[in-house]
Design a protein around this motif. Structure first.
Motif, PDB file in Angstrom:
ATOM      1  N   LYS A  94     -98.832  -0.890 -63.236  1.00 42.35           N
ATOM      2  CA  LYS A  94     -98.488  -1.510 -61.953  1.00 42.35           C
ATOM      3  C   LYS A  94     -98.749  -0.557 -60.797  1.00 42.35           C
ATOM      4  N   SER A  95     -98.558   0.737 -61.047  1.00 44.57           N
ATOM      5  CA  SER A  95     -98.758   1.724 -59.978  1.00 44.57           C
ATOM      6  C   SER A  95     -99.244   3.043 -60.568  1.00 44.57           C
ATOM      7  N   VAL A  96    -100.081   3.754 -59.779  1.00 43.56           N
ATOM      8  CA  VAL A  96    -100.641   5.027 -60.219  1.00 43.56           C
ATOM      9  C   VAL A  96    -100.702   5.983 -59.032  1.00 43.56           C
ATOM     10  N   ILE A  97    -100.361   7.243 -59.275  1.00 41.84           N
ATOM     11  CA  ILE A  97    -100.634   8.314 -58.326  1.00 41.84           C
ATOM     12  C   ILE A  97    -101.858   9.052 -58.852  1.00 41.84           C
ATOM     13  N   VAL A  98    -102.848   9.246 -58.008  1.00 37.93           N
ATOM     14  CA  VAL A  98    -104.061   9.967 -58.382  1.00 37.93           C
ATOM     15  C   VAL A  98    -104.016  11.342 -57.724  1.00 37.93           C
ATOM     16  N   LEU A  99    -103.978  12.382 -58.539  1.00 41.15           N
ATOM     17  CA  LEU A  99    -103.967  13.749 -58.017  1.00 41.15           C
ATOM     18  C   LEU A  99    -105.403  14.228 -57.899  1.00 41.15           C
ATOM     19  N   GLY A 100    -105.903  14.286 -56.670  1.00 43.08           N
ATOM     20  CA  GLY A 100    -107.278  14.686 -56.410  1.00 43.08           C
ATOM     21  C   GLY A 100    -108.048  13.579 -55.720  1.00 43.08           C
ATOM     22  N   GLY A 101    -108.575  13.900 -54.536  1.00 46.57           N
ATOM     23  CA  GLY A 101    -109.311  12.905 -53.752  1.00 46.57           C
ATOM     24  C   GLY A 101    -110.798  13.143 -53.735  1.00 46.57           C
ATOM     25  N   GLY A 102    -111.306  13.805 -54.787  1.00 47.51           N
ATOM     26  CA  GLY A 102    -112.747  13.997 -54.916  1.00 47.51           C
ATOM     27  C   GLY A 102    -113.401  12.799 -55.572  1.00 47.51           C
ATOM     28  N   VAL A 103    -114.566  13.018 -56.157  1.00 47.39           N
ATOM     29  CA  VAL A 103    -115.354  11.918 -56.718  1.00 47.39           C
ATOM     30  C   VAL A 103    -114.581  11.149 -57.782  1.00 47.39           C
TER      31      VAL A 103
END
Length: 381
Positions: A94-103
């Motif tokens: 339902k929800s995700v935190i993504v660590l890293g805003g690269g490719v």
């Protein structure tokens, strides 16, 4: 779309991969290449030992690839995953935190948002995709906000707690974010440990194999290619380096392609496609007053309007000289990277490209129009 059948999505993905893998196996067999399966280790400068059997070769190419990295002290497990686990998930969170805003981070954030997931990206640097031209960054961040993809930039990650219900991420300034999962997307590391490289005299720096521009390690006839060599970690770079080394060994003296001139595509929505120098990089290389740029907005392109996409094409040139960078963003714009890399690598001037006809209605027209404008012959404005 009412729902996503993740089982069908995975089956489709696995079918594509299996088909390509089978084709490669057939290709290897047809060329009479011997494949030895097992764990190998370099021994000296002319031998690889696999399962206790030594195989000698006049030349050796190291191509052991990469793995999904984490941060020091950040353990992968449970609800803290990498792209490896994300690609085999049998459910949609339902929800995700993504660590890293690269490719890798923006690609997973984009696809999960398309599946209806509540996504938040955490990037410690000042922007998403920080290696891209600032004009591309601005357009991507605007597009992600419009899509409802949340992101925090400029504040670094401190830690994560997890339990049966989800994860809680804390940043160094005390901000917290909660979600079902944490995807760690902080890049990929080289697979070089415990393979005998250093014992054979190969220079290793932070896990990477150091080579000269011709991919030779400086030891015997040992070369290295792909993600274990410092630089952009892209499959097609690995292919090109493999071909380069084969031709080098054959004495064909192949041409070196600098990393900056390797085409790159980020498969988020909207897509990013770039080759060559950013405006900032060009100014550092050639001088602040020796660079000219031109942007073309996809709003003026018929096919982009049909597709319902916005975005830009930005061209960077040396003043009164060749094009040294092309940067594009928009749905399906990755398909335009072919002509873009020819323009940059053949050191074409905008005036050269402006003479060519680009078919209507296609997104390819955007490349024609931006070069017309930079050549002083704009169709619009």
């Amino acid at each position: 779309m009412d729902s996503i059948d993740i089982t069908a999505v995975n089956a489709y993905k696995d079918g594509i991969v299996a088909g390509k893998y089978k084709g490669l196996q057939g290709l290897i067999k047809s060329k009479g290449i011997t494949v030895i399966e097992g764990e190998g280790k370099l021994q000296g400068t002319d031998t690889v030992v696999v399962n206790g059997t030594a195989y000698k070769g006049k030349n050796i190419v190291l191509a052991t690839g990469s793995y999904s990295r984490s941060l020091p002290g950040l353990e992968i497990g449970g609800r803290v995953i990498t792209s490896d686990e994300a690609l085999t998930m049998d459910y949609i969170p339902k929800s995700v935190i993504v660590l890293g805003g690269g490719v890798i981070g923006v690609e997973f954030a984009s696809v999960w948002k398309s599946f209806g997931v509540d996504v938040t990206i955490v990037e410690g640097l000042p922007s998403l995709v920080p290696n891209e031209d600032t004009a591309i960054v601005k357009n991507l961040e605007r597009a992600f906000k419009k899509r409802g993809i949340k992101f925090s930039t400029g504040v670094f990650f401190q830690g994560v707690e997890q339990d049966d219900n989800g994860v809680k991420v804390t940043l160094v300034d005390g901000q917290t974010f909660e979600a079902d999962l944490l995807l760690v997307a902080v890049g990929r590391g080289p697979v070089t440990a415990n393979l005998g490289y250093e014992e054979a005299g190969v220079t290793i720096d932070r896990g990477f194999v150091i080579t000269n521009e011709r991919l030779h390690t400086g030891v015997g006839n040992v070369y290295a290619v792909g993600d274990i060599v410092p630089g952009v970690q892209l499959a097609h770079r690995g292919y090109q380096q493999g071909i380069f080394v084969a031709e080098e060994i054959a004495g064909l003296n192949p041409v070196v392609v600098e990393d900056v001139n390797i085409p790159k595509v980020t498969f988020c929505e909207p897509e990013i496609a770039t080759v060559g120098y950013t405006e900032k990089g060009a100014k550092e290389k050639f001088g602040e007053d020796q660079v000219q740029t031109q942007e073309y907005n996809l709003a003026g392109n018929g096919k982009s309007s049909i597709l319902g996409t916005g975005g830009i094409v930005k061209v960077v040139r040396q003043k009164d000289g060749p094009v040294v960078g092309i940067h594009m963003i928009g749905s399906r714009m990755g398909e335009q990277i072919g002509e873009a890399q020819l323009i940059v690598n053949w050191e074409a001037h905008p005036e050269d490209v402006a003479q060519f006809i680009h078919a209507h209605p296609t997104q390819n027209e955007t490349l024609g129009e931006v070069h017309l404008a930079l050549a002083g012959k704009p169709l619009h404005g």
